[in-house]
Write a protein that holds these residues in place. Structure first.
Motif, PDB file in Angstrom:
ATOM      1  N   ALA A 227      24.938-108.186 -57.110  1.00  0.00           N
ATOM      2  CA  ALA A 227      26.192-107.440 -57.244  1.00  0.00           C
ATOM      3  C   ALA A 227      27.207-107.889 -56.207  1.00  0.00           C
ATOM      4  O   ALA A 227      28.399-108.055 -56.509  1.00  0.00           O
ATOM      5  N   SER A 228      26.758-108.103 -54.979  1.00  0.00           N
ATOM      6  CA  SER A 228      27.662-108.503 -53.902  1.00  0.00           C
ATOM      7  C   SER A 228      28.270-109.873 -54.172  1.00  0.00           C
ATOM      8  O   SER A 228      29.473-110.079 -53.989  1.00  0.00           O
ATOM      9  N   TRP A 229      27.443-110.818 -54.614  1.00  0.00           N
ATOM     10  CA  TRP A 229      27.953-112.169 -54.841  1.00  0.00           C
ATOM     11  C   TRP A 229      28.916-112.208 -56.022  1.00  0.00           C
ATOM     12  O   TRP A 229      29.982-112.815 -55.962  1.00  0.00           O
ATOM     13  N   LEU A 230      28.562-111.526 -57.114  1.00  0.00           N
ATOM     14  CA  LEU A 230      29.434-111.521 -58.279  1.00  0.00           C
ATOM     15  C   LEU A 230      30.740-110.779 -57.995  1.00  0.00           C
ATOM     16  O   LEU A 230      31.798-111.160 -58.499  1.00  0.00           O
ATOM     17  N   ALA A 231      30.677-109.731 -57.179  1.00  0.00           N
ATOM     18  CA  ALA A 231      31.884-108.981 -56.836  1.00  0.00           C
ATOM     19  C   ALA A 231      32.860-109.823 -56.037  1.00  0.00           C
ATOM     20  O   ALA A 231      34.065-109.561 -56.037  1.00  0.00           O
TER      21      ALA A 231
END
Length: 203
Positions: free
Chosen positions: A112-116
Motif C-alpha cells: 500500500a505504501s509503495w503504490l500510494a
C-alpha cells in the motif's frame, strides 16, 4: 522486523530445546545454501539447496507449496493469491497460514505504501524466508518454509506501477531424534561466523 530477512514463528507448545535446535538448523541451512548460491540472484537454486539441508538434518518432506507470479497494482490483489499445494490434506489451513505470514511480515502495508507513492523509486522486499513451526494433530512438529520475493516495477509511460510477488515453500516434519546426532557438529559450525539475522514474529 529489525532488518531480519529470515524469520521464525513458534507454536507456544514447542519447548525450548526444540526451539533452539530448529533455530540452529535454519541458520545452518541458510549458511550452507548461501555459501553455494547468491540468494538475491539465484533464488530457486538457493531455495532447493536450503530445503535439501533441512531434509539431511532431521526433517522429512510432507508437501510443497508454489504460486504463479502475482502481479499487484492495488492492495486487494493480494486477496487473489492462489497456492498450488502438493501432498497436504488441509489446503485451507495452509492458505490461512500464508495469509497470516503476509500479515505478520507487513506485506500489505509495504504494498500500500509503495503504490500510494505512485510507484516511484525502487521497491524491494526480496528473499524473505518465513518459517512457522506448529504442533500437528499427532503431537509432532511441522516446519513450514515460505520463501517470499516482492519486487516493484516503477511507473513508466507505458505501464502503471505494480509489484510482482512470488511465494514458494514446503512443509516438513521435524524429528528431534533424527536431528540429535547432528546437534553438536551443527552448533560447532555456527560458532564464530557471521550469520544472517534470524528474527521472530507472532502469527
Amino acid at each position: 522486523m529489525d532488518n531480519a530477512d529470515h524469520v521464525v514463528a513458534f507454536d507456544q507448545r514447542i519447548g525450548p530445546t526444540e526451539r533452539s535446535d530448529i533455530r540452529a538448523l535454519l541458520q545452518d541451512s541458510d549458511r550452507a545454501a548461501s555459501s553455494i548460491h547468491d540468494r538475491e540472484t539465484f533464488w530457486d537454486a538457493w531455495r532447493l539447496y536450503y530445503n535439501n539441508c533441512l531434509e539431511r538434518h532431521g526433517c522429512s518432506w510432507l508437501a510443497s507449496v508454489t504460486t504463479q507470479p502475482l502481479f499487484i497494482s492495488k492492495e486487494r490483489d493480494l486477496d487473489s493469491l492462489e497456492l498450488n499445494i502438493k501432498g497436504y490434506s488441509e489446503p485451507k489451513a495452509l492458505f490461512d497460514l500464508a495469509q497470516r505470514v503476509m500479515g505478520g511480515m507487513g506485506i500489505r502495508e509495504f504494498v500500500a505504501s509503495w503504490l500510494a507513492g505512485d510507484g516511484t523509486g525502487e521497491a524491494r522486499l526480496l528473499s524473505w524466508v518465513i518459517v512457522p513451526c506448529q504442533i500437528n494433530d499427532q503431537g509432532g512438529i511441522n516446519v513450514t518454509t515460505f520463501g517470499i520475493q516482492v519486487k516493484g516495477r516503477p511507473l513508466t509511460t507505458q505501464q502503471k506501477p505494480e509489484l510482482v510477488m512470488r511465494f514458494s515453500g514446503g512443509i516438513y516434519g521435524f524429528d528431534p531424534v533424527a536431528y540429535a546426532p547432528h546437534r553438536e557438529a551443527m552448533r560447532a559450525r555456527l560458532k564464530g561466523i557471521a550469520l544472517r539475522k534470524l528474527g521472530c514474529v507472532e502469527l
